[in-house]
Design an enzyme around this catalytic site. Structure first.
Site, PDB file in Angstrom:
ATOM      1  N   GLY A  13       0.825  -1.204   0.000  1.00 43.77           N
ATOM      2  CA  GLY A  13       0.000   0.000   0.000  1.00 43.77           C
ATOM      3  C   GLY A  13       0.859   1.254   0.000  1.00 43.77           C
ATOM      4  N   GLY A  15      -0.193   4.422   0.311  1.00 42.01           N
ATOM      5  CA  GLY A  15      -0.928   5.568   0.828  1.00 42.01           C
ATOM      6  C   GLY A  15      -0.114   6.306   1.876  1.00 42.01           C
ATOM      7  N   PHE A  16      -0.796   7.118   2.695  1.00 38.56           N
ATOM      8  CA  PHE A  16      -0.106   7.929   3.694  1.00 38.56           C
ATOM      9  C   PHE A  16       0.661   7.071   4.694  1.00 38.56           C
ATOM     10  CE2 PHE A  16      -3.476  10.846   2.284  1.00 38.56           C
ATOM     11  CZ  PHE A  16      -2.716  11.965   2.004  1.00 38.56           C
ATOM     12  N   GLY A  17       0.040   6.000   5.180  1.00 37.52           N
ATOM     13  CA  GLY A  17       0.699   5.153   6.161  1.00 37.52           C
ATOM     14  C   GLY A  17       1.899   4.426   5.592  1.00 37.52           C
ATOM     15  N   GLU A 173     -18.386  18.362   1.581  1.00 31.61           N
ATOM     16  CA  GLU A 173     -17.499  18.992   0.600  1.00 31.61           C
ATOM     17  C   GLU A 173     -17.983  18.766  -0.818  1.00 31.61           C
ATOM     18  OE1 GLU A 173     -13.403  18.942   3.289  1.00 31.61           O
ATOM     19  OE2 GLU A 173     -13.852  17.252   1.966  1.00 31.61           O
ATOM     20  N   ASP A 302      -6.411   2.876   7.347  1.00 29.02           N
ATOM     21  CA  ASP A 302      -7.807   2.436   7.301  1.00 29.02           C
ATOM     22  C   ASP A 302      -7.955   0.933   7.431  1.00 29.02           C
ATOM     23  OD1 ASP A 302      -8.723   5.017   7.010  1.00 29.02           O
ATOM     24  OD2 ASP A 302      -8.794   4.935   4.823  1.00 29.02           O
ATOM     25  N   ALA A 318      -5.932  10.960   7.145  1.00 33.43           N
ATOM     26  CA  ALA A 318      -4.543  10.933   6.704  1.00 33.43           C
ATOM     27  C   ALA A 318      -3.537  11.174   7.838  1.00 33.43           C
ATOM     28  CB  ALA A 318      -4.347  11.947   5.582  1.00 33.43           C
TER      29      ALA A 318
END
Length: 424
Positions: A13, A15-17, A173, A302, A318
């Protein structure tokens, strides 16, 4: 050093992590392999702005290989993980490949959840990937185009009806951005329809929108959305989504664009490891973010759930994923140095932020609450700061300034083929 050099960390992954782990292990001498089913890292907090034609895809996504081009310790692989052979310490790939590891970090994220109604997904897409965003952008823009050509008044109203299901930050949003698009950006561009007659409806099953914010900020956001022209329906869940529209309560509404922002479900990482999970499929990790009984397997973002925020679950945002990734990297470095003592993770909450259109936002720092125009500027500066690279920060800042001053959007592009009768 030879033991450290031989140590292989596999991160599933980007992503941010996952990226936080890779950044945190810089200079340790370990071998790192990043596996992701896409070749890019995505700045998800601004994904809705791609879906509403505010930003281009390249402004919020970066190729993972490019990010680590100078890190010779990192190998990036494009592949889809399908499981974990914990006994053999191997990640299984969908194409039959296997990747061995000494330490594994699962940062596989989440997808949207329809609460047992997966058949709604074709009619009510959600936002998690760039593909989702460009598909949603197509649906939104195409609805105006088809309304322009429609002679039947009932069908024209349906093309100009936008329903957002879910009143969390993403739903709020999206609703504000679509209202800006319909009521401010597009009116001068069409000749047979008045886009200001579009109907934007936000449906939230709970008693208020933005439930993670304080009631006063939630009330402000509610009033701000209504000033933009958004209708808000509270306390009634959606019971049906179809190509014709939605059903909520006893009411059926014809709508050609339905967007889902009501829930997420984690990747199947818990099932891969045979570990316990919560109702959303998130793996219940130990205090140090490892999988139960598997100290060599970390789970972050997540994909995981942990009560490390004053006894409450860590939110799926995030900053939380980045903090978890940093914690995992520090733990790995300590282990390689011979320190195997437990290191419980503690989440530090920086605050909740949500924007409402292009001139208002709400921010809850806990000790300070900000709303309105000043909050919108703080929200914008915070997001620009966390973007990767000077070029992207400048591009996003200029795009927002252009829209703010002139009201025009350069990303109003319909892609993925010619117009059809149905965007679904």
């Amino acid at each position: 050093m030879s033991a450290v050099s031989a140590h292989h960390v596999v991160i599933v992954g980007g992503g941010f992590g996952g990226l936080a782990v890779a950044h945190g292990l810089k200079g340790t001498g370990v071998r790192i392999t990043i596996v992701d089913q896409r070749n890019h890292h995505l700045f998800q907090p601004l994904l809705y702005q791609v879906g509403t034609a505010t930003l281009a895809t390249s402004e919020i996504a970066w190729p993972i290989r490019q990010l680590f081009r100078r890190r010779k310790d990192i190998t990036t692989l494009l592949g889809v993980a399908s499981g974990v052979d914990a006994a053999a310490r191997e990640v299984l790939l969908e194409d039959g490949g296997r990747i061995g590891y000494d330490t594994l970090v699962l940062a596989t994220g989440a997808r949207h959840a329809y609460f047992g109604h997966d058949e709604w997904e074709p009619y009510a897409p959600a936002l998690k990937t760039l593909e989702d965003a460009t598909s949603i952008r197509r649906r939104i823009l195409l609805s105006f185009e088809l309304a322009e050509r429609e002679s039947d008044e009932a069908l024209r109203r349906a093309w100009l009806t936008f329903v957002i299901v879910g009143g969390g930050a993403t739903g709020v949003e999206l609703a504000g951005a679509i209202a800006d698009l319909a009521f401010v950006t597009l009116p001068d561009e069409f000749r047979h329809i008045d886009t200001r007659k579009a109907r934007v409806l936000l449906i939230e099953a709970g008693p208020r929108i933005l439930p993670t914010f304080t009631p006063d900020l939630s009330a402000y956001a509610h009033a701000a959305l209504e000033r933009l022209g958004v209708e808000i329906q509270l306390g009634i869940p959606v019971s049906e989504c179809s190509a014709q529209g939605v059903v909520f309560g006893e009411q059926r509404l014809d709508a050609k664009v339905i967007l889902w922002a009501a829930g997420v479900r984690a990747s199947p990482a818990a099932a891969w490891l045979g570990a316990p999970a919560d109702g959303a499929g998130r793996l219940k990790v130990a205090a140090d973010l490892t999988a139960p009984g598997r100290p060599e397997v970390f789970v972050v973002g997540d994909t995981a759930t942990i009560d490390a925020w004053h006894g409450k679950p860590v939110p799926g945002i995030a900053p939380a994923a980045k903090q978890q990734g940093t914690h995992v990297a520090d733990t790995i470095k300590r282990r390689l140095a011979g320190d195997s003592s437990p290191r419980p993770f503690r989440y530090r909450h920086s605050g909740n932020l949500a924007t409402i259109g292009k001139r208002a936002a709400v921010i809850d720092f806990g000790w300070l609450k900000v709303r309105g125009y000043i909050a919108w500027w703080i929200w914008g500066l915070a997001h620009i700061y966390f973007l990767i690279g000077v070029r992207n920060r400048l591009a996003v800042a200029l795009s927002w300034l252009w829209i703010y001053l002139l009201g025009t959007r350069g990303a109003c592009l319909i892609t993925q083929g010619p117009p059809r009768n149905e965007p679904h």
